[in-house]
Scaffold this active site. Structure first.
Site, PDB file in Angstrom:
ATOM      1  N   LYS A  22       0.850  -1.201   0.000  1.00 49.33           N
ATOM      2  CA  LYS A  22       0.000   0.000   0.000  1.00 49.33           C
ATOM      3  C   LYS A  22       0.883   1.249   0.000  1.00 49.33           C
ATOM      4  O   LYS A  22       0.609   2.219  -0.720  1.00 49.33           O
ATOM      5  CB  LYS A  22      -0.944  -0.015   1.214  1.00 49.33           C
ATOM      6  CG  LYS A  22      -2.045  -1.073   1.071  1.00 49.33           C
ATOM      7  CD  LYS A  22      -2.844  -1.336   2.338  1.00 49.33           C
ATOM      8  CE  LYS A  22      -3.823  -2.482   2.092  1.00 49.33           C
ATOM      9  NZ  LYS A  22      -4.598  -2.871   3.280  1.00 49.33           N
ATOM     10  N   GLN A  66      -4.959  -1.747   9.426  1.00 49.76           N
ATOM     11  CA  GLN A  66      -4.836  -3.079   8.837  1.00 49.76           C
ATOM     12  C   GLN A  66      -5.415  -4.136   9.777  1.00 49.76           C
ATOM     13  O   GLN A  66      -5.069  -4.198  10.957  1.00 49.76           O
ATOM     14  CB  GLN A  66      -3.350  -3.374   8.536  1.00 49.76           C
ATOM     15  CG  GLN A  66      -3.101  -4.653   7.760  1.00 49.76           C
ATOM     16  CD  GLN A  66      -3.663  -4.614   6.334  1.00 49.76           C
ATOM     17  OE1 GLN A  66      -3.728  -3.563   5.711  1.00 49.76           O
ATOM     18  NE2 GLN A  66      -4.077  -5.750   5.839  1.00 49.76           N
ATOM     19  N   ASP A  89     -11.490   2.329   3.725  1.00 45.47           N
ATOM     20  CA  ASP A  89     -11.826   0.902   3.642  1.00 45.47           C
ATOM     21  C   ASP A  89     -13.334   0.692   3.465  1.00 45.47           C
ATOM     22  O   ASP A  89     -13.770  -0.400   3.099  1.00 45.47           O
ATOM     23  CB  ASP A  89     -11.423   0.190   4.943  1.00 45.47           C
ATOM     24  CG  ASP A  89     -10.055  -0.459   4.879  1.00 45.47           C
ATOM     25  OD1 ASP A  89      -9.685  -0.949   3.802  1.00 45.47           O
ATOM     26  OD2 ASP A  89      -9.380  -0.501   5.923  1.00 45.47           O
TER      27      ASP A  89
HETATM   28  N1  GUN Z   1      -7.057  -7.074   5.936  1.00 48.52           N
HETATM   29  C1  GUN Z   1      -7.342  -7.811   4.844  1.00 48.52           C
HETATM   30  N2  GUN Z   1      -7.926  -7.052   3.893  1.00 48.52           N
HETATM   31  C2  GUN Z   1      -8.014  -5.813   4.410  1.00 48.52           C
HETATM   32  C3  GUN Z   1      -8.513  -4.577   3.903  1.00 48.52           C
HETATM   33  O1  GUN Z   1      -9.026  -4.457   2.777  1.00 48.52           O
HETATM   34  N3  GUN Z   1      -8.408  -3.518   4.739  1.00 48.52           N
HETATM   35  C4  GUN Z   1      -7.878  -3.606   5.978  1.00 48.52           C
HETATM   36  N4  GUN Z   1      -7.837  -2.514   6.731  1.00 48.52           N
HETATM   37  N5  GUN Z   1      -7.411  -4.731   6.480  1.00 48.52           N
HETATM   38  C5  GUN Z   1      -7.478  -5.825   5.689  1.00 48.52           C
END
Ligand code: GUN
Length: 251
Positions: A22, A66, A89
């Site tokens: 990211k 995350q 998200d």
């Molecule tokens: N863990 C797995 N996929 C995601 C996601 O799309 N966003 C976040 N914040 N954590 C994750």
């Protein structure tokens, strides 16, 4: 300049890789990014204090924590604490509700990435039998909603579904998002179906595999996504899109 804050707690190796990717994407396209790597023993109060600070920080338009968080932390409380305006998200109940209604600011990154793949491949969802395997808040449920918005006939399967194979074999568009390595095999795929694999499963031998047994499913599918390199990069692209959108909403 759009700004994204990424919070990671503890040292889960998979989460570290996702967060690194990211950050790299932000650097590539010129988004300001801040990473907050907190220790495993971070308290709920410390985490909420950071979220509060980022909610008020002008340079930050998007906040992503995350998941999964270490067991002693309350994921739901953290999701609720992130300002819906910075919730790139789209996990906050306000944003989840807006998606359900169909009038939203942000879409959750993985389902949005799947829809982008479908559109770019020239596949029309209207009237199609769509089967989503998995009912998570992050992927399965919003995925079903997005397919429904585009007039698909949607079925959601889960661990209690009777005869998963028969339901999957009905699908014109089959989305696998359960986290079970290679659960979907070629005999569960209709001839000519579109197969989208959201799974990211690390086997004991360290190999990364999806929820679909690629080779046997590919013999039946007219279009199929690989793991890695299919949905994963799309998730990150959609996060970038949401961050840019968040920055414009703030102005
Ligand atoms: N863990 C797995 N996929 C995601 C996601 O799309 N966003 C976040 N914040 N954590 C994750």
């Amino acid at each position: 300049m759009p700004g994204l804050a990424v919070i990671i707690v503890g040292d889960d190796p998979a989460s570290k890789i996702y967060v690194r990717n990211k950050k790299l994407a932000c650097e590539t396209i010129g988004i300001h990014s801040e990473e907050y790597a907190l220790p495993q023993d971070t308290t709920q109060e410390q985490l909420l204090a950071l979220v509060d600070e980022l909610n008020r920080k002008k340079e930050i338009h998007g906040i992503l924590c995350q998941l999964p968080l270490p067991k002693h932390l309350d994921e739901e409380a953290v999701i609720h604490a992130i300002s819906p305006k910075k919730d790139v998200d789209a996990f906050h109940p306000v944003n989840v509700g807006k998606i359900m209604i169909g009038n939203y600011d942000f879409l959750p990154c993985t389902p949005a990435g799947v829809m982008e793949l479908i559109h770019e491949s020239g596949i029309n969802v209207a009237g199609k039998e769509c089967v989503v395997v998995g009912r998570s808040n992050i992927v399965g449920k919003p995925m079903a909603m997005l397919l429904l918005h585009e007039h698909g006939t949607v079925t959601i399967c889960h661990s209690k579904t009777r005869d998963l194979k028969e339901v999957c074999r009905r699908a014109d568009i089959l989305v696998a998002a359960v986290g079970v390595p290679e659960l979907i095999t070629g005999d569960m795929v209709k001839e000519g179906a579109v197969v989208i694999d959201v799974g990211m499963n690390r086997l004991e031998n360290k190999k990364l595999v999806g929820d679909v047994a690629f080779d046997s499913a590919a013999e039946k599918a007219c279009a199929i996504t690989p793991v890695p390199g299919g949905v994963g990069p799309m998730t990150i692209a959609m996060l970038m899109k949401n961050t840019v959108k968040a920055a414009t909403i703030h102005e």
